[in-house]
Scaffold this motif. Structure first.
Motif, short mmCIF file in Angstrom:
data_model
loop_
_atom_site.label_atom_id
_atom_site.label_comp_id
_atom_site.label_asym_id
_atom_site.label_seq_id
_atom_site.Cartn_x
_atom_site.Cartn_y
_atom_site.Cartn_z
N GLY A 5 26.73 44.56 32.63
CA GLY A 5 25.93 43.70 31.75
C GLY A 5 26.10 44.10 30.29
N GLY A 102 14.60 35.03 20.72
CA GLY A 102 13.78 34.77 19.54
C GLY A 102 13.72 35.91 18.54
N ILE A 484 10.51 34.05 29.90
CA ILE A 484 11.81 34.76 29.90
C ILE A 484 11.63 36.23 29.52
CG2 ILE A 484 14.28 34.44 29.40
CD1 ILE A 484 13.73 31.70 28.35
N ASP A 517 17.89 48.13 32.17
CA ASP A 517 17.35 46.85 31.68
C ASP A 517 15.84 46.84 31.89
OD1 ASP A 517 16.98 46.23 34.41
OD2 ASP A 517 18.96 45.29 34.53
C1 LIG Z 1 15.39 31.61 24.34
C2 LIG Z 1 14.96 33.02 24.56
C3 LIG Z 1 14.11 33.61 23.65
C4 LIG Z 1 13.73 34.92 23.82
N1 LIG Z 1 12.96 35.49 22.85
C5 LIG Z 1 12.65 36.79 22.94
C6 LIG Z 1 11.95 37.43 21.89
O1 LIG Z 1 11.67 36.83 20.86
N2 LIG Z 1 11.62 38.73 22.03
C7 LIG Z 1 11.94 39.42 23.15
O2 LIG Z 1 11.61 40.59 23.22
N3 LIG Z 1 12.65 38.85 24.15
C8 LIG Z 1 13.00 37.55 24.07
N4 LIG Z 1 13.73 36.97 25.08
C9 LIG Z 1 14.09 37.77 26.24
C10 LIG Z 1 15.35 38.57 26.03
O3 LIG Z 1 16.45 37.72 25.85
C11 LIG Z 1 15.60 39.45 27.23
O4 LIG Z 1 14.47 40.26 27.43
C12 LIG Z 1 16.77 40.42 27.06
O5 LIG Z 1 17.93 39.75 26.68
C13 LIG Z 1 16.97 41.14 28.36
O6 LIG Z 1 18.01 42.05 28.22
P1 LIG Z 1 18.91 42.43 29.46
O7 LIG Z 1 19.95 43.35 28.96
O8 LIG Z 1 18.07 42.88 30.56
O9 LIG Z 1 19.51 41.05 29.95
P2 LIG Z 1 20.50 40.03 29.25
O10 LIG Z 1 20.39 40.10 27.78
O11 LIG Z 1 20.32 38.74 29.90
O12 LIG Z 1 21.92 40.61 29.62
C14 LIG Z 1 22.35 40.73 30.96
C15 LIG Z 1 23.84 40.51 31.01
O13 LIG Z 1 24.30 40.87 32.28
C16 LIG Z 1 25.15 39.87 32.76
N5 LIG Z 1 25.09 39.86 34.21
C17 LIG Z 1 24.12 39.32 34.99
N6 LIG Z 1 24.42 39.50 36.27
C18 LIG Z 1 25.58 40.16 36.33
C19 LIG Z 1 26.37 40.62 37.38
N7 LIG Z 1 26.02 40.42 38.65
N8 LIG Z 1 27.54 41.25 37.08
C20 LIG Z 1 27.89 41.44 35.79
N9 LIG Z 1 27.16 41.04 34.74
C21 LIG Z 1 26.01 40.40 35.02
C22 LIG Z 1 24.63 38.59 32.16
O14 LIG Z 1 25.63 37.59 32.13
C23 LIG Z 1 24.21 39.05 30.80
O15 LIG Z 1 25.23 38.95 29.85
C24 LIG Z 1 14.14 35.65 24.95
C25 LIG Z 1 15.00 35.04 25.87
C26 LIG Z 1 15.41 33.75 25.69
C27 LIG Z 1 16.34 33.13 26.67
#
Ligand SMILES: Cc1cc2nc3c(=O)[nH]c(=O)nc-3n(C[C@H](O)[C@H](O)[C@H](O)COP(=O)(O)OP(=O)(O)OC[C@H]3O[C@@H](n4cnc5c(N)ncnc54)[C@H](O)[C@@H]3O)c2cc1C
Ligand code: SF4
Lengths: 553, 226
Positions: A5, A102, A484, A517
Motif C-alpha cells: 500500500g 480533505g 471514510i 494503517d
Molecule cells: C474524499 C475523502 C476525504 C477524506 N478526508 C479526510 C480528511 O480530511 N482527514 C482525514 O484524516 N482523513 C480523510 N479521509 C480518509 C483518508 O483518506 C484515509 O484515512 C487514509 O488515506 C487512510 O490511509 P491508508 O494508508 O490506510 O489507506 P489509503 O490511503 O487508502 O492507501 C491504501 C493503499 O493500499 C492500496 N491497496 C489496497 N489493497 C491492496 C492490496 N490488496 N494490495 C496492494 N495494495 C493495496 C490501495 O490501492 C491504496 O493505494 C478522506 C478520504 C476520502 C476518500
C-alpha cells in the motif's frame, strides 16, 4: 522488506524505512499516478461532461482525483449482512486516498487515549498522548500542516514553528463564529495538511483550485508529491504498481516469509519473499489480507489468535446541517476560494459537561464549518424558484448565503460493527471479498441529536433557518463507512488476547509482520484519522528500522 | 369574467411582479381540465459512460449519443428562456448553450440522468398536449402570454392545483437543471460574481473592506460580535 500500500500509512512507512537505509519493495494495487501531469487544477465545471457533476463513474464529481474507485471498484465488490448499509471507499492508484482526501489534520488529545478507563466503553490505547506528541511534531513537520495553537483542551499544542500560518476566516465563517461565541461555543483555525510556506520541493498554496482533484504544486499533502518522491530519492525504494496482494505466507516457526499478489496486468499470481512484511493497504484491505491468509495450520487467518482481526470496525459519525442565512444574502462579492476547505471549525467543547454527567452520550464531535461563494456548478440551480427575472434575482441574492455544519464524531467500537470474509463471493482476481456488518448504537444517535440541536441554535442565532430541523437522528446520521474514516480492524493493545498488534503495530503472533494503517486504532476519536495513521506509521517504522538495525526482527 | 380576461389580468400582475423581482402574489387554479400526465415509455439509454479513469486535463466530449429530437430541443429552449431570459448584456439560457448541456444530460447512461430523462421527456410531451388542449396549437407557436398561462400553473409548487402536481414536478426538475447549467456556464458564473479560480501569491488576502463593512452591519443588527 515489503510494504503493501502506498497511501498514508504505507507512504510514511516507506519514507522512514528507506531513509534509515533499508531496502523497501512497495506493492500497490492501483495504477501508477503522477499528480504533476494529471491534476486538472484550473479546469472549470463548464469544461467537464455533465458540468462535472457526480456520476457512478466518478462519485465525487468528474474532476475528483480518484482513479478506478469510489464507493464501488469495478470488478471488486463487497457484501453486507442483512440490515447492514455500509459504504467502502477505495481508490486504485499510487498514493491511494491521499490524492484526494480533505487534508483535515487534527491531533488526538490527551482525553482520547484512555477513554475506556473513563467510561468503560471500547478499548484504551497502549500509551498516553505524551508518547505520541513528539511524533506528531515530526509528522506535521514533514507533512506540512497549517493551523495554530489556540490553547483549547481538544487541540493540543504543536511545538513552536511546526505549524504553517492558517488563512483567516471567510465572512460566513466569521458570522458562524460570532453566533457560536454568543452560545459559549468556541471556534478555532482548522488544521489542514496544506503548506502556506515552501517545504522540500513543494510550493505553498496559491488559494485556488479544489484540493480533492489533487494538488500538482504539492501544497496539499499527498504521498505522491512528498513521501514517495523523498523515499525514491534515497535509492532504497522500488515501487511495483498493479500488484493486488491477497495473502501473507507464514512458515512453521510462525514467521512471515512473504506475500502473494495478483499482477493486474497479466492477471497471474506472483509470490515474493521478504524479511519483514508491513501491511498498510487500509484498515479493511489489511484485515481482508490477514483473514484470507488462513491455512490448515491457521484456520482463522494470520495474526488472528485473538479473533480480533476484522472486529472493532469503526468509522466517524457524520451528519450535515445546512441553512439559509438572510444576513448573508446579497453580500459584497470577493474571491472566497481560500484553501478551498473550511478555514475554521468548532472543536469539541463538551468535556466538562460530559464529566459532570450532563450529556446522554459518551465521547465528542466537532463541526466543520461551511460557507463561501463556491465555484458555480449544478448546485447553483438548487435555490431557483419561480421563473424569469425573479428567479435570477433570487439565485443571485442567495449565492454565498448558505451555511453548513458537518458533524464528525467519535463512535464507540461495538460487537455489531465488524467485517469478515464472505464465503461465496470473489472479486475479479479470484480473491474472497469482505462482508460488512454494521449498526449504529444509542451513543451515536444521541450524539447526532445533540449536534442537530446545536447546529440549529447556531443557525438561528445567525438569523437563519436550518433545513429539516426535526430530522430524526436515525435519518440524519450518515451510513457506516460514509465518512471514510474506517479503522480498528487490527487494533493495538497491551494484551495479546484482546488485540492484534502491540503498541508498535507488530502483530503479536508473527513478529516480522507489521500493520501500519488505521487498522491499529484502539478507538476512533472524532479528529479525522489520517494524521494519526501517519504519526503511528512514523513512530512504528522508526522502531522497526532500529530493531532491524540491531538484528532483532 | 371570461377565462381569458381573468388570465390576462393575472398575466399583467405577473409582469409587474416579475419586473420588480418579487415573487407573484397568487396563482389561480386553472379552470379547464388540464391534459393528463402520461409517462412516456422510453427505451433505456444503454451507452457506456466516460469510465472510472477519464482524462481529466483534457476532458473528451461525452461519449454517448445525444438523443433529443429537434422538436424537443426547441420546446426545451422556449421553456429554458422563460426560466432564464436574457437580461441586459447577459444571454438567456439558450444563449449560454444550456440546451446542448441538457441534451447531454438526458442522454447520459447514468441512473439520475435517466430518471430526469423520463420526467423531462414526459413533461415536454405534456406541455405540447396542454398547449393543444388549451389553445389548439403547439407550445412553441403560442403567444408569450399563452405560454406563461400554462407555466404559471406549474411554476409554483407551493400553490399548485392537484391536477398539475406532476407537470409541476417536471417543471421543478427542469428549473433546477436549467439554472444549474446556466449558472455554471462562464456567462452565468460572471453574473453571480464568482471571482475565484485565480492563483494568488503570499498570504490569503481575506475579505475585502466592503465585505467586512457589510458583515459588521449584519452583526450589529443581530446583536452579535466577533
Ligand atoms: C474524499 C475523502 C476525504 C477524506 N478526508 C479526510 C480528511 O480530511 N482527514 C482525514 O484524516 N482523513 C480523510 N479521509 C480518509 C483518508 O483518506 C484515509 O484515512 C487514509 O488515506 C487512510 O490511509 P491508508 O494508508 O490506510 O489507506 P489509503 O490511503 O487508502 O492507501 C491504501 C493503499 O493500499 C492500496 N491497496 C489496497 N489493497 C491492496 C492490496 N490488496 N494490495 C496492494 N495494495 C493495496 C490501495 O490501492 C491504496 O493505494 C478522506 C478520504 C476520502 C476518500
Ligand atoms: S487550494 Fe491550495 S492546496 Fe488546495 S489544491 Fe489548490 S493550491 Fe493546492
Amino acid at each position: 522488506m515489503i510494504v503493501v500500500g502506498s497511501g498514508a500509512g504505507g507512504g510514511m512507512a516507506a519514507y522512514v524505512l528507506t531513509r534509515a537505509g533499508h531496502k523497501v519493495l512497495m506493492l500497490e494495487a492501483g495504477r501508477d499516478y503522477d499528480p504533476v501531469a494529471e491534476t486538472p487544477m484550473f479546469n472549470t465545471n463548464a469544461e467537464a461532461p455533465l458540468r462535472g457533476t457526480r456520476t457512478p463513474d466518478k462519485h465525487f464529481g468528474f474532476y475528483d482525483a480518484t482513479v478506478d474507485g469510489g464507493w464501488d471498484v469495478p470488478g471488486e465488490p463487497y457484501t453486507m449482512a442483512d440490515g447492514t448499509d455500509f459504504l467502502w471507499w477505495r481508490a486504485r492508484m499510487l498514493g491511494g486516498r491521499t490524492n484526494h482526501w480533505g487534508r483535515l489534520s487534527l491531533r488526538f488529545s490527551p482525553h482520547d487515549f484512555k477513554a475506556a478507563t473513563r467510561d468503560g466503553l471500547g478499548a484504551d490505547w497502549p500509551f498516553e498522548y505524551d508518547t505520541l506528541a513528539p511524533w506528531y511534531d515530526k509528522t506535521e513537520t514533514i507533512v506540512g500542516v497549517c493551523g495554530d495553537n489556540p490553547g483549547l483542551d481538544d487541540i493540543p499544542d504543536a511545538a513552536p514553528g511546526v505549524l504553517h500560518k492558517p488563512p483567516q476566516p471567510r465572512v460566513p465563517e466569521l458570522l458562524l463564529a460570532a453566533a457560536a461565541k454568543k452560545l459559549g461555543i468556541p471556534t478555532a483555525y482548522m488544521h489542514r495538511a496544506i503548506l502556506t510556506r515552501p517545504l522540500d520541493n513543494r510550493q505553498p498554496c496559491f488559494w485556488a483550485t479544489p484540493c480533492g482533484r489533487g494538488c500538482s504544486i504539492g501544497a496539499a499533502f499527498q504521498t505522491t508529491t512528498s513521501l514517495l518522491p523523498l523515499a525514491l530519492e534515497t535509492g532504497n525504494l522500488k515501487i511495483v504498481t498493479d500488484a493486488m496482494v491477497h495473502t501473507v505466507a507464514v512458515d512453521d516457526t510462525g514467521r512471515a516469509t512473504g506475500v502473494t499478489f495478483v499482477n493486474r496486468k497479466t492477471r497471474k499470481p506472483e509470490t515474493l519473499s521478504a524479511r519483514v512484511v508491513v501491511l498498510a493497504a487500509s484498515a479493511c484491505e489489511t484485515a481482508r489480507i490477514l483473514l484470507n491468509s488462513r491455512t490448515d495450520a491457521l484456520p482463522d487467518g494470520v495474526a488472528n489468535s485473538s479473533g480480533q482481526v476484522g472486529r472493532n470496525l469503526m468509522d466517524s459519525t457524520g451528519a450535515s446541517f445546512t441553512g439559509l442565512v438572510p444576513a448573508l444574502e446579497n453580500r459584497p462579492r470577493y474571491n472566497e476560494d481560500g484553501h478551498t476547505g473550511n478555514h475554521i471549525f468548532i472543536p469539541w467543547w463538551g468535556h466538562a459537561a460530559q464529566a459532570k454527567g450532563e450529556l446522554n452520550f459518551p465521547r465528542g464531535y466537532h463541526f466543520e464549518l461551511g460557507g463561501a461563494f463556491p465555484a458555480p456548478g449544478m448546485g447553483a440551480g438548487s435555490s431557483a424558484a419561480g421563473y424569469g427575472l425573479a428567479l435570477k434575482e433570487r439565485v443571485r441574492s442567495r449565492y454565498g448565503a448558505y451555511v453548513g455544519l458537518s458533524l464528525r464524531g467519535e463512535m464507540v467500537a461495538s460487537d455489531d460493527c465488524y467485517m469478515e470474509i464472505d464465503g461465496e463471493v470473489r472479486d475479479q482476481w479470484g480473491i474472497p471479498v469482505p462482508k460488512f456488518h454494521w449498526k449504529w448504537s444509542e451513543h451515536e444517535l444521541n450524539q447526532v441529536a445533540h449536534g442537530r440541536d446545536t447546529a440549529r441554535q447556531i443557525i438561528e442565532t445567525m438569523g437563519g433557518q436550518m433545513h429539516n430541523p426535526d430530522q430524526l437522528p436515525e435519518e440524519a446520521i450518515k451510513k457506516g463507512g460514509e465518512i471514510i474514516h474506517e479503522v480498528g480492524t487490527t487494533r493495538m493493545g497491551t494484551d495479546p488476547g484482546t488485540s492484534v498488534t502491540n503498541e508498535w503495530g507488530q502483530t503479536w503472533d508473527v513478529p516480522n509482520l507489521y500493520v501500519m494503517d488505521g487498522g491499529v486504532f484502539a478507538s476512533n476519536p472524532h479528529k479525522n484519522c489520517t494524521l494519526t495513521i501517519m504519526t503511528l506509521a512514523m513512530r512504528n517504522a522508526d522502531h522497526l528500522a532500529q530493531a532491524m538495525g540491531r538484528g532483532n526482527v | 369574467m371570461t377565462h381569458l380576461t381573468r388570465r390576462e389580468s393575472f398575466r399583467r400582475a405577473a409582469i409587474l411582479a416579475g419586473a420588480s423581482g418579487l415573487p407573484f402574489g397568487c396563482a389561480p387554479a386553472s379552470e379547464s381540465v388540464p391534459a393528463a400526465w402520461q409517462p412516456l415509455e422510453l427505451k433505456p439509454v444503454t451507452a457506456t459512460g466516460y469510465g472510472t479513469d477519464p482524462n481529466l486535463i483534457h476532458p473528451a466530449p461525452a461519449p454517448w449519443i445525444l438523443t433529443l429530437t429537434e422538436k424537443q430541443r426547441n420546446l426545451a429552449g422556449v421553456l429554458a428562456d422563460i426560466l432564464i431570459p436574457a437580461e441586459g448584456d447577459i444571454p438567456s439560457a439558450t444563449g449560454a448553450g444550456v440546451i446542448d448541456v441538457l441534451d447531454e444530460w438526458v442522454s447520459a447512461p447514468y441512473p439520475l440522468q435517466q430518471e430526469h430523462r423520463a420526467v423531462l421527456l414526459s413533461g415536454l410531451d405534456w406541455c405540447e398536449r396542454e398547449a393543444d388542449n388549451r389553445f389548439g396549437s403547439t407550445f412553441a407557436t403560442l403567444t408569450e402570454m399563452q405560454q406563461l398561462e400554462i407555466v404559471d400553473d406549474i411554476a409554483f409548487p407551493e400553490r399548485t392545483a392537484a391536477a398539475f402536481a406532476q407537470p409541476a414536478a417536471f417543471f421543478d426538475v427542469l428549473r433546477r437543471l436549467v439554472a444549474g447549467m446556466f449558472y455554471s456556464s462562464p456567462e452565468g458564473a460572471a453574473e453571480l460574481g464568482y471571482l475565484g479560480n485565480v492563483p494568488i501569491s503570499g498570504d490569503w488576502p481575506g475579505p475585502t473592506a466592503e465585505a467586512m463593512a457589510h458583515l459588521n452591519e449584519q452583526l450589529n443588527k443581530l446583536g452579535l460580535e466577533l
